[in-house]
Design a protein around this motif. Structure first.
Motif, PDB file in Angstrom:
ATOM      1  N   ARG A 111       5.541   1.180   1.423  1.00  0.00           N
ATOM      2  CA  ARG A 111       6.185  -0.073   1.053  1.00  0.00           C
ATOM      3  C   ARG A 111       7.176  -0.477   2.128  1.00  0.00           C
ATOM      4  NH1 ARG A 111       8.239   1.698  -4.952  1.00  0.00           N
ATOM      5  NH2 ARG A 111       6.216   2.135  -5.911  1.00  0.00           N
ATOM      6  N   LEU A 112       7.160  -1.763   2.449  1.00  0.00           N
ATOM      7  CA  LEU A 112       8.094  -2.302   3.434  1.00  0.00           C
ATOM      8  C   LEU A 112       8.697  -3.594   2.907  1.00  0.00           C
ATOM      9  CD1 LEU A 112       9.402  -2.571   6.284  1.00  0.00           C
ATOM     10  CD2 LEU A 112       7.297  -3.740   7.008  1.00  0.00           C
ATOM     11  N   GLN A 162       4.296  -2.835 -10.244  1.00  0.00           N
ATOM     12  CA  GLN A 162       3.978  -3.944  -9.345  1.00  0.00           C
ATOM     13  C   GLN A 162       5.244  -4.657  -8.904  1.00  0.00           C
ATOM     14  OE1 GLN A 162       1.123  -4.659  -8.047  1.00  0.00           O
ATOM     15  NE2 GLN A 162       1.049  -6.814  -7.515  1.00  0.00           N
ATOM     16  N   SER A 163       6.187  -4.848  -9.831  1.00  0.00           N
ATOM     17  CA  SER A 163       7.453  -5.497  -9.473  1.00  0.00           C
ATOM     18  C   SER A 163       8.241  -4.655  -8.489  1.00  0.00           C
ATOM     19  CB  SER A 163       8.291  -5.745 -10.729  1.00  0.00           C
ATOM     20  OG  SER A 163       7.656  -6.645 -11.595  1.00  0.00           O
ATOM     21  N   LYS A 164       8.197  -3.322  -8.680  1.00  0.00           N
ATOM     22  CA  LYS A 164       8.939  -2.450  -7.779  1.00  0.00           C
ATOM     23  C   LYS A 164       8.317  -2.421  -6.387  1.00  0.00           C
ATOM     24  CE  LYS A 164      10.345   0.448 -11.664  1.00  0.00           C
ATOM     25  NZ  LYS A 164      10.218   1.764 -12.329  1.00  0.00           N
ATOM     26  N   VAL A 165       6.991  -2.570  -6.328  1.00  0.00           N
ATOM     27  CA  VAL A 165       6.317  -2.592  -5.031  1.00  0.00           C
ATOM     28  C   VAL A 165       6.703  -3.843  -4.243  1.00  0.00           C
ATOM     29  CG1 VAL A 165       4.067  -2.830  -3.910  1.00  0.00           C
ATOM     30  CG2 VAL A 165       4.391  -1.140  -5.720  1.00  0.00           C
ATOM     31  N   THR A 166       6.640  -5.001  -4.901  1.00  0.00           N
ATOM     32  CA  THR A 166       6.855  -6.269  -4.203  1.00  0.00           C
ATOM     33  C   THR A 166       8.316  -6.675  -4.141  1.00  0.00           C
ATOM     34  OG1 THR A 166       6.570  -7.543  -6.248  1.00  0.00           O
ATOM     35  CG2 THR A 166       4.593  -7.043  -4.960  1.00  0.00           C
ATOM     36  N   GLY A 167       9.140  -6.163  -5.046  1.00  0.00           N
ATOM     37  CA  GLY A 167      10.521  -6.629  -5.118  1.00  0.00           C
ATOM     38  C   GLY A 167      10.653  -7.962  -5.812  1.00  0.00           C
TER      39      GLY A 167
END
Length: 954
Positions: A473-474, A212-217
């Motif tokens: 992902r963007l 989840q952290s990697k998705v949202t940054g």
């Protein structure tokens, strides 16, 4: 005489001199840079000069000071490492004083001119960088041919239990990677139990970010304990692996000879990883991991590493909408009596491939395993009623076959620094069959026989599943922290099965035992189940104010279930297939699910707090009918709307201390089978009814945890507490006929079931690098509610588990890893307090390794299980001792010959006991016992291929 007199006169003087020369010392000093600035958190190690083995270690405090106490006199080398500085080393010279003060030790910063000096400096056994610990594998000696699992057992701060589960710094390891890449999916044991220890140059243990952290940054404060295995360069230039073949004899003289063949081959380089593993045996070694077991059960363990695209609270919207199981008409792949019980023949093999570049990360794996298992069991069960109880005794013989093909593919494409695509495919093909012969006898409270059932059943199941997910992902360039993610998934399951049910049921008259009612059952059940699902999720993260983030998400899902069940009676018309409309059914259900939610997250200097609210709507639009050619259908249209709150707190207290807590709500919808108002009397002793008025189950969960790890002392503390409360829990109302003991069950909603418990773990070194101790305590309390004959039975269970583990590694020639676990549970029944009971399960285990001269080794493994229930006179003790002696052969030490004896005492037996709701049960399964085996192993290392490289892997 003169010599004795002289010695007597000199003895007091010698004693005084000896007392003035200490044997134990304290080594202390201060670390600083060349400008005398203290270097805090530097790693300080004391090494044996002869082989650089680690004797002691610590870290400097904020002022750069360190101290090592209780050090024996010896020939030592002190080594200090600090990020960005040349490692410092100095000989230790002992004098007459107990304190060896080294003063201020200055480290030089690394420059281009000094880089070559750094490369030539001897590597330290371990280094500590923040929350990452890096071990130099060469500093921890294991016998030739050992696996990575054997190496991990030698590392300070790491424990590996007898099942291969890894605990590092007091926490469960969730991922193991090889050079940062996946190895056969998400099961850590696939890497640790198949890769050789001598292929590893570094072992790194750290806290990785969640998906989840990697998705949202945006850092959510949650962590996954990860082990990364870094390969030696030499093992990237050629293939390496291991091949073992063994042949033995059964000590009991039955079931023929015992044998096994297993092996693996690996070829890695900077961009590619290729691995093959395989095994076949008849020694109960299935090679089946927990993920495989879950796949057999039809679970969604597809979503390894959490990149399933279900965005929302906790990184997975799937956590909060759980569609009830058993919607396929009762068909499932038979799992059998559990791994290692009974007698089994096993085959397994797989291929894993990774291709990694800066922009492309691809992983593909195929794995097959099959098990043919024979289970001969004796079971006893007592069901408690308001005014008594009834007992069941069963003897059964069962043969299961399970075959599982598993294909996994993941491709991650980084278009640029802002855009990323991920595609995953996970597919399964399962076949299974089971043959069951059983004799069940039912006794009333006065021990008079009530019923007797002879069963001869057979089931064949064929199942295929596939799950496909595309994630985009963007990250926005102009606004740091703003991100967008979208996902789309398609899942499909097809399950076909045939079940033959044959039984002879005898019902004895309670007053006249000679009056017996006979009922013959001979049915064939053909069931086809189809499930297809489309899912989509959106996630948007927007930073606002300072250190605040607004997260919004949408989850949409459409699922279609079709089940066609045709039942035929073969007993009515001279074996002809007569349709049974009362048991045949057809139903089709469409599920529409939508969830929209939002949360606010605060993130600053290790403090992460999130609070949010979501609303979810779940609609069932279905129809069902009885009979094989139904003329009319009954519709089921239900809609459920639920508010879902969520809150979480994660706080990095620095210095390897973490605090977390959370509250969430999960919702489980009733299964389609439970919603159907259909009577299923295919088993004349247990009749099932559906209930179309069921409501969803809402489960409230609260948890709190604290973890601390001191890298200077390697002491760890782990505390976790949890509480859950069920609203509208689906339980099965039981109506038991006091005369025939026929039980009719019907699902109903009940509120009030709850669980509360905690886990407290404490680990510390008794002597660094030589001995460590771990202690844990796990109390738990549960309340379960079950209506029985119109009376609500409340079952309360208090359980207390205490465990300890001692790891002793005093030298390279001797190691012992011992553990003990004590478990006591007290179960109390409100409807019949006279049946309250205490169940005791204890276990003692250990592994010992001894190195003898001439490269001989002895390995022994003990697992001693004790099962007690004084209320029912149950007392079973199962001591299992496995031992082997082996020799390493050849100058290169690539070969091994081993003689092993399994279950030395010939006591192996599958035993279990269980108490819950309104019953207690015990089970004994005949299991493979004592046998001997002679095996040969060859380790392949540095095998070069002659195939020319043409831009491909080989």
């Amino acid at each position: 005489m003169r010599k004795l007199l002289l010695l007597a006169l000199l003895w007091p003087c010698m004693s005084v001199l000896y007392a003035q020369t200490p044997n134990r010392f304290q080594i202390q000093g201060i670390t600083a840079d060349t400008s005398s600035t203290p270097l805090g958190s530097a790693t300080v190690m004391l090494l044996q000069r002869k082989d650089s083995s680690l004797v002691n270690f610590t870290r400097t405090n904020d002022k750069g000071a360190f101290a090592m106490r209780n050090v024996k006199r010896g020939d030592y080398l002190l080594k200090i490492s600090y990020v960005g500085y040349i490692p410092f080393q100095q000989d230790i010279v002992f004098g007459d004083k107990e304190i060896v003060d080294l003063g201020t030790l200055k480290l030089k910063a690394i420059t281009k001119e000094l880089f070559e000096v750094v490369i030539k400096t001897a590597r330290a056994p371990l280094s500590i960088k923040g929350d990452t610990i890096e071990y130099n594998a060469a500093s921890f000696k294991v016998p030739p041919g050992s696996t990575v699992e054997d190496l991990l057992r030698k590392l300070p701060g790491v424990q590996v239990d007898q099942n291969g589960n890894i605990i590092a710094q007091g926490q469960q390891v969730q991922k193991v990677t090889v050079d940062g890449k996946r190895f056969f999916g998400s099961d850590p044991k696939m890497a640790t139990q198949n890769l050789p220890a001598d292929a590893i140059t570094k072992v790194q243990i750290f806290n990785d970010k969640t998906e989840q952290s990697k998705v949202t940054g945006v850092d959510d404060g949650k962590q996954e304990k990860t082990v990364n295995l870094e390969l030696k360069e030499g093992f990237k230039k050629g293939g390496f692996g291991k091949l073992t073949a063994g042949l033995g004899a059964d000590g009991n003289g039955n079931a023929g000879p015992r044998g096994e063949i297993k092996g693996n081959y690996n070829k890695f380089d900077d961009k590619n990883q290729f691995s093959v593993i395989g095994l076949t045996n008849n020694t109960n070694q299935t090679g089946m991991s927990w993920d495989d077991y879950q796949d057999f059960r039809g679970s969604s363990s597809f979503n390894s590493w959490n990149d399933n695209g279900d965005f929302g609270f906790g990184g997975g919207g799937g956590r909060f909408i759980i569609i009830g199981g058993d919607d396929d008409g009762g068909l499932s792949i038979p799992v059998g009596g559990g791994n290692g019980r009974g007698y089994s023949n096993n085959i397994a093999g797989g291929i894993n491939y990774n291709y990694n570049t800066k922009k492309i990360k691809t992983n593909a794996s195929y794995y097959y395993n099959s098990t043919r298992q024979v289970l001969d069991a004796v079971r006893n069960r007592e069901n408690f009623l308001q005014n008594g109880s009834f007992k069941t005794e069963e003897e059964s013989s069962q043969i299961n076959f399970i075959g599982n093909h598993r294909l996994a593919f993941r491709h991650e494409q980084t278009l640029d620094s802002l855009n990323t695509f991920i595609f995953t495919n996970n597919s399964r093909y399962n076949v299974g069959d089971t043959r069951l012969n059983s004799l069940q006898e039912f006794f009333r409270n006065n021990n008079l026989k009530s019923n007797e059932t002879t069963i001869n059943n057979a089931t064949n199941v064929d199942k295929i599943e596939t799950a496909n997910t595309l994630i985009y992902r963007l990250k926005f360039k102009k606004n740091k922290g703003r991100s967008f993610a979208a996902s789309a998934s398609y899942n499909f399951t097809n399950n076909d099965g045939i079940a033959d049910q044959k039984s002879l049921n005898l019902f004895y008259n309670a007053t006249d035992p000679t009056d017996v009612l006979r009922r013959m059952l001979d049915l064939t059940n053909n069931t086809g189940s189809r499930v297809s699902q489309l899912k989509s999720s959106l996630l948007f993260v927007e930073p606002f104010a300072k250190r605040f983030f607004w997260e919004s998400f949408v989850n949409l899902s459409y699922r279609s279930d079709n089940v066609d069940r045709d039942v035929f009676d073969l007993a009515k018309d001279n074996g002809r297939r007569t349709p049974v409309d009362s048991l045949s059914s057809f139903y089709k259900n469409n599920y529409n699910y939508a969830r929209i939610g939002s949360s606010v997250r605060y993130s600053y200097k290790g403090l992460n707090f999130s609070g949010g609210l979501a609303v979810q709507s779940f609609q069932i639009d279905g129809k069902f009918a009885l009979g094989q050619n139904p003329a009319s259908f009954i519709n089921i249209n239900r809609r459920f709307t639920t508010w879902i709150p969520n809150a979480s707190l994660n706080y990095d207290l620095k210095n390897n201390r973490y605090l977390w807590s959370g509250y969430d709500v999960s919702v489980s919808q009733p299964s389609t089978r439970d919603l159907q108002p259909v009577i299923d009397n295919s088993n004349p002793l247990i009749i099932r009814q559906g209930n179309p008025d069921l409501l969803p189950t809402v489960n409230h969960n609260i948890n709190f945890g604290y973890n601390m790890f001191n890298p200077a002392s390697f002491m760890n503390v782990n505390v976790n507490m949890y509480y859950s409360y069920n609203v509208n829990q689906v339980v099965y109302n039981q109506q038991v006929d006091a005369t025939t003991l026929i039980t009719v069950t019907k699902p109903v909603n009940i509120t009030g079931g709850q669980n509360i418990g905690s886990y407290i773990g404490f680990g510390f070194p008794i002597k660094k690098t030589k001995a460590s101790m771990n202690i844990n305590f796990n109390p738990g309390f549960s309340k379960n509610l079950t209506p029985i004959n119109g009376v609500l039975n409340q079952t309360n269970t208090d359980s207390y588990r205490f465990g300890t583990r001692l790891d002793l590694t005093p030298s390279d020639n001797f190691t012992i890893f011992a553990n003990a676990n004590w478990s006591v549970s007290n179960t109390r029944y409100s409807i019949n307090t006279g049946q309250n009971q205490q169940i005791v399960n204890h276990s003692y285990g250990g592994t010992m390794n001894i190195r003898l001269p001439k490269d001989f080794f002895i390995n022994s493994n003990l697992n001693y299980q004790i099962y007690k229930n004084e209320r029912f006179g149950f007392n079973q003790q199962v001591p299992i001792l496995n031992t082997s002696i082996y020799k390493i052969l050849g100058k290169a030490k690539k070969a091994e010959i081993r003689l092993s004896i399994y279950d030395v005492f010939n006591r192996n037996l599958g035993v279990s006991q269980f108490a819950n709701q309104n019953y207690v049960s015990q089970e004994r399964i005949q299991t493979l016992a004592r046998y001997g085996m002679l095996s040969f192993t060859y380790n392949m290392r540095g095998m070069n291929t002659n195939i020319k490289r043409r831009g491909g892997f080989f």
